[in-house]
Write an enzyme that holds these catalytic residues in place. Structure first.
Site, PDB file in Angstrom:
ATOM      1  N   ASP A 186      -3.719  -4.745  13.628  1.00  0.00           N
ATOM      2  CA  ASP A 186      -3.431  -3.381  12.758  1.00  0.00           C
ATOM      3  C   ASP A 186      -4.106  -2.322  13.309  1.00  0.00           C
ATOM      4  O   ASP A 186      -3.648  -1.261  13.705  1.00  0.00           O
ATOM      5  CB  ASP A 186      -3.580  -3.600  11.351  1.00  0.00           C
ATOM      6  CG  ASP A 186      -3.495  -2.176  10.712  1.00  0.00           C
ATOM      7  OD1 ASP A 186      -2.358  -1.480  11.040  1.00  0.00           O
ATOM      8  OD2 ASP A 186      -4.071  -2.124   9.567  1.00  0.00           O
ATOM      9  N   GLU A 246       0.795  -1.281  -0.099  1.00  0.00           N
ATOM     10  CA  GLU A 246       0.024   0.116  -0.032  1.00  0.00           C
ATOM     11  C   GLU A 246       0.888   1.173  -0.077  1.00  0.00           C
ATOM     12  O   GLU A 246       0.694   2.336  -0.699  1.00  0.00           O
ATOM     13  CB  GLU A 246      -0.910  -0.058   1.301  1.00  0.00           C
ATOM     14  CG  GLU A 246      -2.194   0.966   1.155  1.00  0.00           C
ATOM     15  CD  GLU A 246      -2.695   0.667   2.561  1.00  0.00           C
ATOM     16  OE1 GLU A 246      -3.392   1.907   3.144  1.00  0.00           O
ATOM     17  OE2 GLU A 246      -3.097  -0.399   2.980  1.00  0.00           O
ATOM     18  N   ASP A 247       2.017   1.431   0.802  1.00  0.00           N
ATOM     19  CA  ASP A 247       2.629   2.655   1.083  1.00  0.00           C
ATOM     20  C   ASP A 247       4.009   2.577   0.342  1.00  0.00           C
ATOM     21  O   ASP A 247       4.594   3.697   0.485  1.00  0.00           O
ATOM     22  CB  ASP A 247       2.807   2.719   2.538  1.00  0.00           C
ATOM     23  CG  ASP A 247       1.635   3.040   3.487  1.00  0.00           C
ATOM     24  OD1 ASP A 247       0.532   3.554   2.523  1.00  0.00           O
ATOM     25  OD2 ASP A 247       1.450   2.817   4.461  1.00  0.00           O
ATOM     26  N   ASP A 296     -24.000  -1.425  41.411  1.00  0.00           N
ATOM     27  CA  ASP A 296     -24.509  -2.209  42.576  1.00  0.00           C
ATOM     28  C   ASP A 296     -24.506  -3.682  42.219  1.00  0.00           C
ATOM     29  O   ASP A 296     -24.838  -4.407  43.388  1.00  0.00           O
ATOM     30  CB  ASP A 296     -25.812  -1.700  42.846  1.00  0.00           C
ATOM     31  CG  ASP A 296     -26.097  -0.376  43.654  1.00  0.00           C
ATOM     32  OD1 ASP A 296     -24.959   0.079  44.123  1.00  0.00           O
ATOM     33  OD2 ASP A 296     -27.063   0.122  43.626  1.00  0.00           O
TER      34      ASP A 296
END
Length: 702
Positions: A139, A76-77, A259
């Site tokens: 992720d 992706e990057d 409670d």
């Protein structure tokens, strides 16, 4: 942040040396690929994949999942292709990385559409290898832990998606620890002030409760010791988002929730769980109706435990969960607890893994049937409801369904064909409405009929994604076949006026017109005509006009039978019924809308042959048609009952009734009555006129 060496030491406790080295190699590859890239916080980008791998290491995931975690942002990057990863680390790892990667190359009209398409892609990858979702959850978990560096708008958007999609998926896979962290981090990002207020209130309450918690814990331990049972007793903390959801969903005050004292007892064997249950029921009185046996009938995500609520000392309610150590591990880590690859590649998936596979298979079926990605993600959200009801088939098989499910949801859960042909149901041997919500323990029997079709009204009450998707799919097919049929009748009607028909037109001429309209088959063209997207008159002119001569309008009306289905609508403005003079208005996308000839709404287009067509009622017309009547009558006791009995006496049915007073003496009643035709309507009006005090009856029209 732990370094790769620290992670490698942790991995060596459960992975082989060669596998640890492969994870190291994936780390160094990612470090090189992301060289020069930094996160919003300013840290080197590679710290993120390393953190994701650490989260998976906590779950004792296999080496391929850890390698995919290291490489999950590379495609992706960094511009490195999937083929390059496949060559370096093998096809399996490359497929995992590709499954987690977003669709960055495509342009979407809206953010919602982009998210839906990305999720759809991931769902398909999950079907091939379920580890995709585990890498994605890890992720997302690290991204949620480091949200504070983003803008408030982006924080809220990511938190919303996490709460709506990823937390329920973690729950569906039985991963309690991940789900709780998702929910608390998402809650803090979405509603920072509410989260802080509840956090401070919990802190104060825990300080005040310390003494009573210790006392209850001691009495439970003593109780087990007396019966010679070995087990760990611990207080259970409620998480912030869980408290918030109970306050909102069940309209309870903070004190009411706090409670209740919650404890967990963990033992070695299943039969000991039931011995512990008997011991604690002897110690404190159980609350009737609050015992649940999830060991005999596990939840859909594989969760197993005994749940009971007791009246403790001073009448305080105590919630107790009793389970084995294996169940405890299963409850916290779900599908990751006994991962398939721990016990060898060829072993069949069992328990939670088999359930998760079944769920993913269902997701894939939804994806194949859904009209688009947004419809798909809506179905998945519906399918992620955490609460279940457990019902039985007539043969005693248990079916798990979301809370609020109906017999139609049950029918589709059994089989798509059973759902499509369902006409009625029996719940515990009594006939019941299809829309009745099912209760746990009920036995459900579906009555089906060959040739039956799904009813569009079912979409108003079904809750499962599978039912909703299959009903929509069946209705689309039904609408298509009805549109084709109506389109063919409309086209032949025009062609018949010129001594021609569709069969008599040459294949070459048909193909030429199909090419001109950019459609592949005749059925698509006929569907467009039936839906009102194309005019039969214009298409006929193209089919016949080899010399472009002007064609006159066809003579004679088109007969309608009332059974044309989804593509024939009756105008609400003038409510035509059989016997009324009518015209058809071709409305784009809706098909044909039938109006009265005198309806003012179509007066301007009434004589336009491209927009309106002359209609008549067929002799065999069937169905019920609604008519609105305005009845003026003197005010008297039991007025509504009198009107209802008169309509009923004429075999009519009141669909809607409203009343207003004109003055103290005269009342005006508006009735919507369903009738078969004008003769039937005349009978209904005659019965109403026979009532004492009726001044005037008017049929309401546009």
């Amino acid at each position: 942040m732990p370094s790769i060496d620290v992670l490698a030491d942790r991995l060596s406790t459960y992975l082989g040396k060669d596998q640890v080295n492969l994870v190291r190699r994936a780390y160094y590859y990612a470090e090189q690929a992301h060289d020069g890239q930094r996160r919003r916080s300013g840290e080197p980008y590679v710290t993120h994949p390393l953190a994701v791998a650490n989260i998976l290491a906590d779950m004792h995931m296999d080496h391929q999942s850890l390698m995919a975690a290291m490489l999950h942002d590379v495609i992706e990057d960094t511009g490195i292709a999937k083929d390059a990863l496949s060559a370096q680390f093998g096809e399996t790892v490359a497929e995992l990385v590709d499954g987690v990667s977003k669709l960055t190359q495509m342009n979407f009209e809206t953010k919602a559409e982009a998210q839906a398409e990305n999720f759809q892609k991931m769902a398909m990858a999950m079907a091939r290898d379920i580890r995709v979702i585990l890498v994605k959850l890890a992720d997302r978990l690290h991204n949620m832990r480091t949200l504070e560096v983003l803008s408030s708008e982006k924080r809220r958007r990511i938190a919303k998606e996490t709460l709506e999609i990823y937390a329920p998926i973690a729950n569906r896979l039985g991963m309690h620890n991940v789900r709780v962290e998702f929910e608390d981090l998402g809650f803090r990002a979405m509603y920072p002030m509410r989260s802080e207020r509840i956090f401070q209130a919990v802190k104060r309450a825990r300080g005040n409760r310390k003494e009573i918690v210790v006392k209850i814990e001691q009495s439970l331990k003593h109780c087990l010791a007396v019966d010679g049972i070995e087990g760990d007793v611990s207080g259970r903390q409620k998480h912030l988002y869980g408290i918030y959801k109970k306050m909102r969903g069940k309209h309870r005050a903070f004190n009411e929730i706090m409670d209740v004292y919650a404890f967990r007892i963990v033992v070695d064997k299943v039969d000991t769980c039931y011995r512990v249950l008997g011991a604690v029921h002897n110690l404190y009185k159980p609350l009737p109706g609050r015992f649940k046996d999830y060991i005999a009938i596990p939840k859909a995500n594989g969760y197993q435990s005994l749940h009971t609520t007791l009246f403790g000392m001073h009448g305080v309610p105590i919630e107790i969960q009793i389970r084995t150590r294996e169940m405890e591990e299963m409850a916290n880590n779900g599908i990751a607890a006994h991962w398939l690859y721990k016990s060898g590649e060829n072993e069949k998936p069992r328990g939670s893994h088999a359930r998760a596979r079944q769920w993913v298979k269902g997701i894939l079926e939804l994806q194949q049937r859904a009209g688009n990605s947004l419809e798909f993600i809506e179905s998945v959200k519906i399918d992620l409801f955490p609460d279940e009801v457990y019902v039985f088939t007539p043969k005693g098989r248990i079916m798990e369904l979301p809370k609020g499910s109906t017999a139609v949801d049950f029918a589709y859960a059994v089989h798509t064909d059973v759902g499509n042909s369902c006409i009625a149901c029996r719940i515990n041997r009594r006939l019941a409405p299809l829309s009745e919500p099912l209760q746990s323990g009920s036995t459900v029997e579906i009555v089906s009929a060959p040739g039956a079709r799904p009813n569009p009204a079912w979409l108003n009450f079904v809750v499962t994604g599978k039912a909703r998707t299959h009903i929509r799919h069946a209705l689309k097919l039904q609408r298509r076949s009805e549109s084709i049929s109506l389109g063919e009748r409309l086209l032949n009607k025009v062609l018949n006026g010129f001594d021609s028909s569709l069969e008599r037109i040459s294949a070459e001429q048909v193909q030429a017109v199909l090419g001109e309209y950019k459609v592949e088959v005749v059925e698509d063209l006929l569907e467009d005509i039936g839906l009102g997207n194309r005019m039969a008159y214009v298409v006929a002119r193209r089919l016949l006009a080899s010399d472009n001569e002007q064609l006159p309008s066809p003579e004679g009306p088109l007969a309608i039978r009332g059974t044309e289905g989804l593509v024939l609508n009756y105008a609400k403005c003038c409510t035509p019924i059989p016997g009324d003079p009518i015209v058809g208005h071709l409305s784009a996308g809706k098909g044909m809308v039938v109006h009265l000839e005198s309806c003012k709404n179509i007066s301007e287009i009434r004589h336009n042959p491209e927009k309106c067509i002359q209609l008549s009622w067929a002799k065999d017309v069937t169905g019920e048609f609604n008519v609105e009547l305005r009845v003026e009558l003197e005010h008297q006791r039991g007025l509504i009952a009198l009107l209802a009995s008169s309509v009923n006496a004429a075999d009519g049915n009141i669909e809607k009734i409203s009343m207003d007073e004109r003055d103290g003496r005269i009342s005006i009643v508006h009735l919507v009555v369903s009738v078969h035709d004008r003769i039937h309507l005349a009978r209904v009006i005659k019965k109403l006129r026979a009532l004492t005090g009726v001044v005037r009856i008017t049929r309401m029209r546009a």
